[in-house]
Write a protein that holds these residues in place. Structure first.
Motif, mmCIF file in Angstrom:
data_model
loop_
_atom_site.group_PDB
_atom_site.id
_atom_site.type_symbol
_atom_site.label_atom_id
_atom_site.label_comp_id
_atom_site.label_asym_id
_atom_site.label_seq_id
_atom_site.Cartn_x
_atom_site.Cartn_y
_atom_site.Cartn_z
ATOM 1 N N UNK A 113 1.050 -1.111 0.238
ATOM 2 C CA UNK A 113 -0.143 -0.067 -0.163
ATOM 3 C C UNK A 113 1.037 1.281 0.079
ATOM 4 N N UNK A 114 0.972 2.152 -1.006
ATOM 5 C CA UNK A 114 1.395 3.268 -1.197
ATOM 6 C C UNK A 114 0.367 4.522 -0.758
ATOM 7 N N UNK A 115 1.066 5.484 -0.451
ATOM 8 C CA UNK A 115 0.315 6.636 -0.249
ATOM 9 C C UNK A 115 1.017 7.680 0.701
ATOM 10 N N UNK A 116 0.589 9.173 0.395
ATOM 11 C CA UNK A 116 1.302 10.157 1.242
ATOM 12 C C UNK A 116 0.904 9.787 2.907
ATOM 13 N N UNK A 117 2.020 10.271 3.647
ATOM 14 C CA UNK A 117 1.782 10.083 4.982
ATOM 15 C C UNK A 117 0.583 10.904 5.166
ATOM 16 N N UNK A 118 -0.407 10.255 6.132
ATOM 17 C CA UNK A 118 -1.575 10.845 6.481
ATOM 18 C C UNK A 118 -2.515 10.516 5.365
ATOM 19 N N UNK B 141 1.794 2.611 22.385
ATOM 20 C CA UNK B 141 1.882 0.878 22.446
ATOM 21 C C UNK B 141 1.593 0.441 21.359
ATOM 22 N N UNK B 142 0.454 0.212 20.747
ATOM 23 C CA UNK B 142 -0.164 -0.476 19.765
ATOM 24 C C UNK B 142 -0.281 0.263 18.447
ATOM 25 N N UNK B 143 -0.051 1.273 18.314
ATOM 26 C CA UNK B 143 0.061 2.217 17.097
ATOM 27 C C UNK B 143 -1.223 2.351 16.380
ATOM 28 N N UNK B 144 -2.338 2.236 17.062
ATOM 29 C CA UNK B 144 -3.808 2.425 16.807
ATOM 30 C C UNK B 144 -3.987 4.100 16.491
ATOM 31 N N UNK B 145 -4.635 4.607 15.580
ATOM 32 C CA UNK B 145 -4.784 5.901 14.974
ATOM 33 C C UNK B 145 -6.066 6.602 15.591
ATOM 34 N N UNK B 146 -5.635 7.643 15.965
ATOM 35 C CA UNK B 146 -6.977 8.461 16.453
ATOM 36 C C UNK B 146 -6.630 9.915 16.174
ATOM 37 N N UNK B 147 -7.902 10.837 16.083
ATOM 38 C CA UNK B 147 -7.655 12.042 15.705
ATOM 39 C C UNK B 147 -8.222 13.212 16.653
ATOM 40 N N UNK C 2 -5.008 16.426 8.040
ATOM 41 C CA UNK C 2 -5.173 15.505 8.681
ATOM 42 C C UNK C 2 -3.981 14.987 9.692
ATOM 43 N N UNK C 3 -2.651 15.143 9.161
ATOM 44 C CA UNK C 3 -1.396 14.916 10.286
ATOM 45 C C UNK C 3 -1.387 15.876 11.367
ATOM 46 N N UNK C 4 -1.915 17.117 11.175
ATOM 47 C CA UNK C 4 -1.716 18.006 12.409
ATOM 48 C C UNK C 4 -2.755 17.660 13.232
ATOM 49 N N UNK C 5 -3.845 16.938 12.848
ATOM 50 C CA UNK C 5 -5.014 16.341 13.915
ATOM 51 C C UNK C 5 -4.585 15.090 14.249
#
Ligand code: AMP
Length: 226
Positions: free
Chosen positions: A9-14, A135-141, A126-129
């Motif tokens: 999977x490619x794609x910009x950060x965020x 610990x587990x790397x789960x993403x939130x905002x 998105x990255x600012x938010x």
């Protein structure tokens, strides 16, 4: 039984890669191989790799190709990857890494390389938010935080902004993406492996688009006996 898949999977950060890769990994029952997560785990452990990688990562630079290629080759040689496949997230990031991956996967070639496409101005916001479990790397905002006081819903770890999500490091990473990683899109298109999937919209809708794109490819791959 759901067939496995061998995907990049490619794609910009965020662009939402992390979130979508976790979902794809559950759907296809394959490991999510995130080189960023592997490096962050090494930094946390304080291993030799972690000590070398830390400054480069905080600065938004790239860890040398030979180091990354060894890490990924070891991971893809494990039983789970060999039997069901994997979702590679964050690798390859350079044409050199893509060439090395081609050698590592010569016997069991990739089914597809997906470009999760989201425009640069959208990912900057998105990255600012973005907030991530340490610990587990789960993403939130900041708009979708964990239920209790920045404590991860999944593992109870601390949720905060990534060390390399400062504005300066983000600009540097997007710049590197443009120069080093974006050429991979063309590289994989020439090899007829590329699928572009629109990464804008509700998380569930993006997952559906990704699964549809992957299924079309894996059906063809399995029909051809691969
Ligand atoms: P990510 O979580 O994918 O954004 O990765 C975080 C950081 O880890 C990157 O900014 C790089 O410093 C490093 N990194 C991750 N994957 C690679 C790779 N394939 N090649 C070089 N550096 C990498």
């Amino acid at each position: 039984m759901i067939p496995g898949a061998r995907l990049v999977i490619l794609g910009r950060q965020g662009a939402g890669k992390g979130t979508q890769c976790v979902r794809l990994s559950r759907h296809y029952v394959v490991p999510h191989v995130s080189t960023g997560d592997m490096l962050r785990a090494a930094v946390k452990e304080g291993s030799e790799l972690g000590r070398k990688a830390r400054a480069i990562m905080d600065d938004g630079g790239l860890v040398p190709d030979d180091v990354m290629i060894d890490i990924v080759a070891d991971r893809l040689a494990r039983d789970d990857s060999r039997t069901r496949g994997y979702i590679l997230d964050g690798f390859p990031r350079t044409v050199g890494q893509a060439e090395a991956l081609g050698e590592v996967t010569a016997e069991q070639p990739l089914h597809a390389v997906i470009d999760l496409d989201v425009a640069e101005e959208v990912v900057l916001r998105r990255i600012a938010d973005r907030r991530v479990c340490t610990d587990c790397g789960t993403n939130y905002s900041v708009h979708a935080p964990p239920r209790y006081d920045w404590t991860c819903d999944v593992c109870g770890g601390e949720v905060r902004q990534r060390d390399d999500d400062t504005e300066e490091a983000v600009r540097r990473r997007l710049d590197l993406y443009r120069k080093q990683t974006a050429p991979l899109i063309e590289w994989y298109a020439e090899r007829r492996l590329l699928e572009v999937v629109d990464g804008l919209g509700a998380t569930d809708d993006v997952t559906k688009r990704l699964v549809a794109a992957v299924d079309a490819r894996t059906r063809r791959g399995f029909a051809a006996g691969r």
